[in-house]
Design a protein around this motif. Structure first.
Motif, PDB file in Angstrom:
ATOM      1  N   GLU A  34      -1.631 -86.040  74.698  1.00 43.36           N
ATOM      2  CA  GLU A  34      -1.880 -87.175  73.803  1.00 43.36           C
ATOM      3  C   GLU A  34      -2.979 -86.816  72.811  1.00 43.36           C
ATOM      4  O   GLU A  34      -4.057 -86.376  73.224  1.00 43.36           O
ATOM      5  CB  GLU A  34      -2.311 -88.405  74.608  1.00 43.36           C
ATOM      6  N   PHE A  37      -7.513 -90.585  69.832  1.00 41.97           N
ATOM      7  CA  PHE A  37      -7.324 -91.790  69.026  1.00 41.97           C
ATOM      8  C   PHE A  37      -8.598 -92.088  68.246  1.00 41.97           C
ATOM      9  O   PHE A  37      -9.689 -92.128  68.818  1.00 41.97           O
ATOM     10  CB  PHE A  37      -6.981 -92.963  69.944  1.00 41.97           C
ATOM     11  N   HIS A  63      -3.853 -89.143  65.970  1.00 42.14           N
ATOM     12  CA  HIS A  63      -3.486 -90.549  66.085  1.00 42.14           C
ATOM     13  C   HIS A  63      -4.652 -91.346  65.514  1.00 42.14           C
ATOM     14  O   HIS A  63      -5.755 -91.319  66.049  1.00 42.14           O
ATOM     15  CB  HIS A  63      -3.244 -90.934  67.546  1.00 42.14           C
ATOM     16  N   ARG A  65      -5.843 -95.107  63.469  1.00 47.79           N
ATOM     17  CA  ARG A  65      -5.504 -96.486  63.127  1.00 47.79           C
ATOM     18  C   ARG A  65      -6.511 -96.978  62.091  1.00 47.79           C
ATOM     19  O   ARG A  65      -7.709 -96.755  62.227  1.00 47.79           O
ATOM     20  CB  ARG A  65      -5.547 -97.352  64.375  1.00 47.79           C
ATOM     21  N   LYS A 138       8.840 -92.679  58.926  1.00 43.90           N
ATOM     22  CA  LYS A 138       8.968 -91.549  59.843  1.00 43.90           C
ATOM     23  C   LYS A 138       9.475 -90.323  59.094  1.00 43.90           C
ATOM     24  O   LYS A 138      10.317 -90.432  58.215  1.00 43.90           O
ATOM     25  CB  LYS A 138       9.948 -91.921  60.952  1.00 43.90           C
ATOM     26  N   GLU A 155       4.730 -90.331  62.171  1.00 47.59           N
ATOM     27  CA  GLU A 155       5.107 -91.735  62.117  1.00 47.59           C
ATOM     28  C   GLU A 155       3.932 -92.536  61.567  1.00 47.59           C
ATOM     29  O   GLU A 155       2.802 -92.346  62.005  1.00 47.59           O
ATOM     30  CB  GLU A 155       5.458 -92.255  63.518  1.00 47.59           C
ATOM     31  N   ASP A 170      -1.039 -97.483  61.447  1.00 46.74           N
ATOM     32  CA  ASP A 170      -1.127 -96.653  62.643  1.00 46.74           C
ATOM     33  C   ASP A 170      -0.373 -95.362  62.359  1.00 46.74           C
ATOM     34  O   ASP A 170       0.840 -95.382  62.161  1.00 46.74           O
ATOM     35  CB  ASP A 170      -0.515 -97.391  63.839  1.00 46.74           C
ATOM     36  N   ARG A 172       0.602 -91.494  63.541  1.00 45.08           N
ATOM     37  CA  ARG A 172       0.708 -90.572  64.666  1.00 45.08           C
ATOM     38  C   ARG A 172       1.416 -89.303  64.201  1.00 45.08           C
ATOM     39  O   ARG A 172       2.456 -89.363  63.566  1.00 45.08           O
ATOM     40  CB  ARG A 172       1.497 -91.199  65.813  1.00 45.08           C
ATOM     41  N   SER A 173       0.853 -88.192  64.556  1.00 46.49           N
ATOM     42  CA  SER A 173       1.460 -86.894  64.293  1.00 46.49           C
ATOM     43  C   SER A 173       1.582 -86.206  65.636  1.00 46.49           C
ATOM     44  O   SER A 173       0.576 -85.936  66.297  1.00 46.49           O
ATOM     45  CB  SER A 173       0.580 -86.107  63.335  1.00 46.49           C
ATOM     46  N   ILE A 174       2.816 -85.946  66.059  1.00 49.77           N
ATOM     47  CA  ILE A 174       3.075 -85.495  67.419  1.00 49.77           C
ATOM     48  C   ILE A 174       3.829 -84.170  67.390  1.00 49.77           C
ATOM     49  O   ILE A 174       4.880 -84.070  66.756  1.00 49.77           O
ATOM     50  CB  ILE A 174       3.891 -86.561  68.178  1.00 49.77           C
TER      51      ILE A 174
END
Length: 177
Positions: A34, A37, A63, A65, A138, A155, A170, A172-174
């Protein structure tokens, strides 16, 4: 970019960067699956964070926000929260139109500039029963780096509520294995 804007960006060290295939290193070893954050309430700090993560080669593992009043609201209320009108929320077509313009023409462009990668976001819209409006952007492509063994998905969720003009972004880069 006008002269004033470029000077202001240079003063804040927010000049856009460009990542090339040569600058992408092998994926660093990470202790967790993960990403860490981070939470922001200022658009400039959010952009600075994105730029820093790109410089640190962590553009595929973040991640963040952002809770903020969009610039068109701040301009209208002159940075005084007492001047917020009850119509400044997603029930107003004008608010939604201005937010859509801000996100498509400014926020996503700034994300691309600060990360240094040209993401090609596809948008989905969702209206929840409680009145919240969520736009989900996305990008699952190779981001212009064909043949690279380092792949990731990005996303970006943009959410606004029927209660106030606060916008929640929010991102997120995964990594994809």
């Amino acid at each position: 970019m006008g002269r004033r804007k470029s000077q202001a960006a240079a003063e804040r060290n927010l000049e856009p960067i460009k990542i090339s295939t040569d600058s992408i290193k092998k994926r660093p070893r990470r202790d967790s699956n993960e990403p860490p954050f981070k939470m922001f309430d200022d658009l400039e700090m959010f952009e600075t964070y994105l730029k820093g993560e790109s410089w640190d080669n962590d553009f595929d593992f973040l991640h963040a926000r952002l809770d903020y009043y969009p610039p068109f609201i701040r301009n209208e209320i002159h940075d005084d929260p007492e001047k917020i009108k009850p119509t400044m929320n997603n029930k107003s077509k004008k608010f939604v139109r201005n937010l859509h313009h801000h996100v498509d023409k400014h926020l996503l462009k700034q994300i691309n500039d600060m990360v240094g990668i040209e993401y090609k976001f596809k948008r989905e819209e969702e209206k929840l029963p409680d009145g919240r409006l969520i736009w989900r952007y996305k990008d699952e492509s190779d981001h212009g780096f064909e043949g690279l063994d380092r792949r990731w998905t990005v996303e970006v969720d943009v959410e606004c509520s029927p209660n106030d003009p606060t916008v929640v972004v929010d991102m997120r880069s995964i990594p994809v294995d």
